[in-house]
Design an enzyme around this catalytic site. Sequence first.
Site, PDB file in Angstrom:
ATOM      1  N   ALA A   1       0.844  -1.205   0.000  1.00 13.39           N
ATOM      2  CA  ALA A   1       0.000   0.000   0.000  1.00 13.39           C
ATOM      3  C   ALA A   1       0.879   1.256   0.000  1.00 13.39           C
ATOM      4  O   ALA A   1       1.770   1.387   0.834  1.00 13.39           O
ATOM      5  CB  ALA A   1      -0.916   0.004   1.215  1.00 13.39           C
TER       6      ALA A   1
ATOM      7  N   SER B   1      -3.120  -5.057  -3.178  1.00 14.51           N
ATOM      8  CA  SER B   1      -2.224  -4.516  -2.158  1.00 14.51           C
ATOM      9  C   SER B   1      -2.685  -4.899  -0.766  1.00 14.51           C
ATOM     10  O   SER B   1      -3.881  -5.060  -0.510  1.00 14.51           O
ATOM     11  CB  SER B   1      -2.171  -2.981  -2.242  1.00 14.51           C
ATOM     12  OG  SER B   1      -1.661  -2.542  -3.467  1.00 14.51           O
ATOM     13  N   CYS B   2      -1.718  -5.049   0.112  1.00 13.95           N
ATOM     14  CA  CYS B   2      -1.968  -5.030   1.542  1.00 13.95           C
ATOM     15  C   CYS B   2      -0.829  -4.228   2.149  1.00 13.95           C
ATOM     16  O   CYS B   2      -0.224  -3.403   1.454  1.00 13.95           O
ATOM     17  CB  CYS B   2      -2.072  -6.448   2.116  1.00 13.95           C
ATOM     18  SG  CYS B   2      -0.596  -7.449   1.914  1.00 13.95           S
ATOM     19  N   LYS B   3      -0.503  -4.448   3.384  1.00 17.17           N
ATOM     20  CA  LYS B   3       0.534  -3.648   4.025  1.00 17.17           C
ATOM     21  C   LYS B   3       1.881  -3.793   3.320  1.00 17.17           C
ATOM     22  O   LYS B   3       2.568  -2.803   3.061  1.00 17.17           O
ATOM     23  CB  LYS B   3       0.653  -4.049   5.490  1.00 17.17           C
ATOM     24  CG  LYS B   3       1.698  -3.274   6.281  1.00 17.17           C
ATOM     25  CD  LYS B   3       1.701  -3.724   7.723  1.00 17.17           C
ATOM     26  CE  LYS B   3       2.729  -2.968   8.548  1.00 17.17           C
ATOM     27  NZ  LYS B   3       2.710  -3.374   9.968  1.00 17.17           N
TER      28      LYS B   3
END
Length: 958
Positions: free
Chosen positions: A348, A861-863
């Site tokens: 992200a 997306s993620c972290k």
Amino acid sequence: MEDGTQHLGHCMVDMKELSASPEGLSAAGVILTPKLPQVEFSLACNDLVASGRDRKPNALVQVAVIDPHKQHLVSHACTEIVEANKDPLFLTGVTFPSEYPASPETLVKLSVYDAKDKTQESSSFLGSATFSVGDLLRAKDERLTLSLRSSDGVCTAGTVVVSRLKMGEMEEVDVDQITTDIPSQKCPLVCESAHHSCTDRENNPLTGPVFKNPVCKVYRFQTVDSKWMLVREQMEECTLSFSIPKQLLALYIQEDMSRVQDLKELGDLSPHWDNLRKEVMTRYAGIISSYQETLAEMDKINGCSFKPSCCKAQKSLEFIPINLHTQRMRVTCPKKTDAFYDIVTVGAPAAHFQGFKGGGLQRLLSRYEAEKKRFSTAYQCIYYSPEHTAKAQEVLNIMSLLQPLITRLVDQLLQAAHEHSSPGLRDALKHLSDKTEQFVHTLKDELVKSALLALHAAQPGYVSKNQKSTRAQSQHQGHTNQTNDQNQNPIQGLPGHSPPTSVTETTVVCNNVEGTQTTAGGEPLSLKHQDTIPHHKEYDEEEWDRLWANVAKCLNCVIAMVDKLQEEDNTKQDPVPEHQLADVITSHNPGDWREQLCPLVTRLKDCVMEVVEKAKRAMTFVLLQEAACSIPQGFLLQQRRDIVFSQALAALACGFVMRLYAGMQDKGFLRQLHLVGLVAQFESLLSTYSEEFGMLEDMEVGISDLQRVMFKITEAKSDDLSDLQPLVCGRRDHFTVEVPLPKLVFHTLPEEIKEGKLLRVFPVLFNVGINEQQTIAERFGDISLQERINQKNFETLEAYYKSLSEKVPLECLPCFQTQTDIKELLETLGQNVVAKKKKNVEILWTAGTICRRLNGIRFTSCKSAKDRTSMSVTLEQCALLRDEHQLSKDFFVRALDCMRSRLTQGDIGQWEDPEAGAMTENKPASRHFYPIALLLVSSHLLVVWLILSLVFLLAKYQ
């Protein structure tokens, strides 16, 4: 390997099925198709002997390569685990891509293990075998049957069968070796496929400069009609991870240095304004210095193409996106053309180094705009709304573009006159007229006039009419105290501010350009006929009107002269009488067009230059007010926004280039590209809790800022890789990414694209948190941010489809096996967006499906683009194989297990949440990892219990 390669095979793929014929795909040659692996083989074992005689082994095979020069093992691949089967047939194959330095002498070691318990890492060695690539290629039917030797080298633990995977060949295998749930039958091991040319992707003139370091995996899965499909996954790093941020940093530095120079060129200002200017210039100098240091640190990095998540909070890399990778799934089915599904995975976009204690950009910007009026009073400057500030920047940008363009068009006009070319004269005049009219229209804005007044009043020695009358009255009455008070406060008497006493209708007041006017002390003031920007009757407003009007008059003179010259050329007669143009034109020798036009166009250029200088200083003064009101918070927010935008743009450019390369032969896609543009759908899995709440606020602004980006396809100077790198140009409010293509490829594009038409991208963001932190947020926290983001971006997506359906025939869109209408999908998405359902992943699935149907670019997306991203995309991939390629339902779980087989237990434990069941579709693939998730939750509760107990004991004994 570090983060990016950790999730190979798990993070695959956005989805566009090629509609080209096999011949068309082959003809694409080096343009489109990645190089097929030189050597691929499948593995199976027979008669395995487990360590415990009363049980069947849970077999897996580790594949290693023996370096012939260094004589040491290098881990290369690993199969999935086949449970309780002494004759396992593995669905995960082994591939040596063309880029791998393999030769017939390369030795491959196969080590077979018995994984006793999936929830533990304990496993026992069963046996190993070694062969060379040449042995496999020379073997009959390219199949080897090797005995597995135990660790002592004596006992036989069974056999391993190595079979080369080839196109166009069929093999019969007992399916009951794969799973006991399927009836025993014969089916092809390798599918038939249309012919494909083998091309070298690393040296490919299109992919070589952008994508590198490919890592591949290969699988074989059964279809509902008992045929076999071959599935290849290829993950690559992207050079744009570093090149785009470095270019942006250089542009940021250039823009801020230009801003400082503009402030210097404002000339002499009164002490108050001069002090504000110096403070603002000092802030800019700090940003420039910081960016220069960051750029210098990035220039020292060589050979790296992505930023791993362990470096996400490293200051020197804060402009670089986390784990940016491109991934492709290629599906080969019997009697069908290959299909490709592409996706971009990236962490992200967020300012991890700066942290999220105060929230992310969305919250910080809202708070900042609310406080900026207070800053304007404290710094005694004029408050301009964000719209007026943006307008000032727009005027500066338009002038910087149009002024040199008008100069070039004037030169073209003179050249055409010198050549006596009537067509050239007409064309040059038409373009000159259009651009000059646009220039005049821009400068007629009321903001320019008011800013000139404010700048005039900020100069040394300026005394307003109100101050003059006050002083005269004071001298007449012998009172001087009021005048002295005004002199002590430099802001009083300037446009936008008023003395604290005796306000009349002509008093100049401080106003905030949003309709609310106040005195210098901040008290509201109501006047008749209030303007929304500073105004003073004593200032000669007609002077500015005359200046831009002179530009229009000069243009009319040029037009009249051109008409006269063309009329003379057409009639071949004497020139018209001088008195017809006496008021605008001086008579010259009619035979020399250039000589007659030169004085007029010179006057036009001079008028344009004079107007530009005044307007530039006025708009710079507006931006000075903005910067002064922004001290210091605004500068910090601008830096944060630069960081987040840099990460987002690098991902977008990567996705655009990948999608462009894949669609070069698709005329419908190219038509859609220049008529409407592409949708870029960002799927986010962030929770709305704790730090990830701030990350999502950063990401929302970063993705929204991508609306300011346009793309332009250009012809490369040469086919050299350095000339094929995408380039970024522009300023913060508008960037253009130029994507160069080789000459032969460029000339196959539609004329509109070849002529340099700017191509739009419509970014949309959908977020659904799915981890245990989201459970806490939904029960005890606030999910309104997620709801607002999804609703807003649904409206954007809906508007894009409406525009697309009006301009592009739906036949241009890709065809899929599932024929659900896009309108129905949009209705379903809209219903899910407003539904109050926890962890509603239907939003993400439906949005992703719509994106693929619309020829869009897919991002997940993620972290850190590892755990949750991997789990999401593997599920999406298997769903595509099921829906588009008839993957057998009995193989769905095994396919999912294969693609997730190399995930660590910690990864899956962090992903899996008992209440996020939809993300694992009945959860069979992750059933072994529930204890990990429960252990994590239990450990958290234990820590809380211990802390509370300690607090209770301390309170008791005190």
